[in-house]
Write a protein that holds these residues in place. Structure first.
Motif, PDB file in Angstrom:
ATOM      1  N   VAL A 209      -2.920  -1.785  13.132  1.00  0.00           N
ATOM      2  CA  VAL A 209      -3.540  -1.470  11.842  1.00  0.00           C
ATOM      3  C   VAL A 209      -2.905  -2.204  10.664  1.00  0.00           C
ATOM      4  N   GLU A 214      -6.421  -0.431   3.298  1.00  0.00           N
ATOM      5  CA  GLU A 214      -5.946   0.946   3.190  1.00  0.00           C
ATOM      6  C   GLU A 214      -7.063   1.944   3.514  1.00  0.00           C
ATOM      7  N   LYS A 217      -7.490   2.014   7.275  1.00  0.00           N
ATOM      8  CA  LYS A 217      -6.382   2.754   7.896  1.00  0.00           C
ATOM      9  C   LYS A 217      -6.597   4.260   7.775  1.00  0.00           C
ATOM     10  N   ASP A 218      -6.966   4.703   6.587  1.00  0.00           N
ATOM     11  CA  ASP A 218      -7.162   6.129   6.360  1.00  0.00           C
ATOM     12  C   ASP A 218      -8.261   6.671   7.273  1.00  0.00           C
ATOM     13  N   TYR A 221      -6.895   6.742  10.957  1.00  0.00           N
ATOM     14  CA  TYR A 221      -5.936   7.817  11.220  1.00  0.00           C
ATOM     15  C   TYR A 221      -6.615   9.189  11.217  1.00  0.00           C
ATOM     16  N   THR A 236       3.263   4.951  16.612  1.00  0.00           N
ATOM     17  CA  THR A 236       2.873   3.775  15.834  1.00  0.00           C
ATOM     18  C   THR A 236       3.847   2.622  16.048  1.00  0.00           C
ATOM     19  N   GLU A 240       4.622   0.026  10.950  1.00  0.00           N
ATOM     20  CA  GLU A 240       3.579   0.942  10.471  1.00  0.00           C
ATOM     21  C   GLU A 240       4.160   2.333  10.204  1.00  0.00           C
TER      22      GLU A 240
END
Length: 262
Positions: A209, A214, A217-218, A221, A236, A240
């Motif tokens: 990632v 961003e 990524k959010d 996750y 991870t 990260e």
């Protein structure tokens, strides 16, 4: 497409998406643009339309470019201290449950990570029951993973005594033994757009990632959190960190290991 200047990165992103299923809008532009332009330059292509046409006509070129773009760099037991933590602290707790533990290696590249998982469980927890799913967006690295043939350099972080036990020497390297190969199921998967299975106890997504935006990524996750059982662990990569991710319900339990809270 008609409204986009074909000299721009945005044009390339839009043109490449239907061919590959890879939406580069989810990736950091500066890094991806550099990777694309360096590959084009190394192969002698001067503009995006010429390069897109060449990708359509030349499967070997397309495969090499896709591999270059998706950054498949790994080895067995990469970051040995993290594997020691996994072996000594994380897996013993996960294995306390009576049912088989369910593991997912997301963005598995050519298979070194999920096979390292299988070897760890077979070597140090011989009574353990487990399943391992390994997924990647690149079908070519998945084929390589299924063959399970690796070069000497892939074993730089591997304890020497494990190699003869779990690998067979072949020309130019080693092949994973069938008992390990049978422990891992490989499948093609786009982490950013595909639906995920659920009920995982351990989810490893390492060094994947760092190239995502961003927002991407959010989103990812959040999907990982939904895929893990309460108490499950997200593993991870060494670059990260889940800063500001407490809203997802993860708690840091050791460096690079995050537990989903009940």
């Amino acid at each position: 497409m008609a409204n986009l200047d074909n000299t721009t990165y945005e044009w390339f992103v839009k043109a490449f998406h239907p061919k590959s299923g890879l939406d580069l809008n989810f990736y950091k532009q500066n890094q991806m643009e550099r990777r694309i332009n360096s590959f084009m330059s190394s192969r002698g292509y001067k503009n995006y339309p010429e390069f897109i046409k060449a990708l359509d006509l030349d499967k070997d070129l397309y495969d090499a470019f896709f591999k270059h773009l998706t950054i498949n760099v790994t080895q067995f037991f990469r970051d040995t201290n993290q594997w020691k933590t996994l072996r000594e602290e994380i897996l013993p707790k996960l294995l306390e449950k009576k049912a088989p533990i369910k593991i997912w290696s997301a963005g598995c590249s050519s298979g070194q990570e999920p096979y390292s998982m299988a070897i760890t469980l077979m070597e140090y927890f011989p009574q353990a029951r487990f399943t391992i799913l390994a997924s990647d967006i690149d079908v070519n690295v998945l084929e390589q993973a299924k063959k399970g043939i690796y070069k000497e350099a892939d074993f730089a972080s591997t304890a020497p005594e494990l190699i003869p036990k779990y690998f067979t020497p072949v020309d130019g390297g080693y092949q994973i033994k069938d008992q390990v190969k049978r422990a891992v199921t490989f499948q093609k998967q786009n982490l950013l757009t595909d639906r995920f299975d659920s009920g995982f106890d351990l989810l490893a997504c390492r060094n994947v990632v760092i190239y995502f935006t961003e927002d991407a990524k959010d989103m990812l996750y959040r999907k990982f959190a939904d895929s893990l059982n309460p108490g499950g662990i997200l593993f991870t990569g060494s670059t990260e960190h889940l800063f500001g991710m407490s809203h997802l319900g993860f708690k840091l339990v050791s460096s690079f290991f995050y537990q989903k809270q009940p």
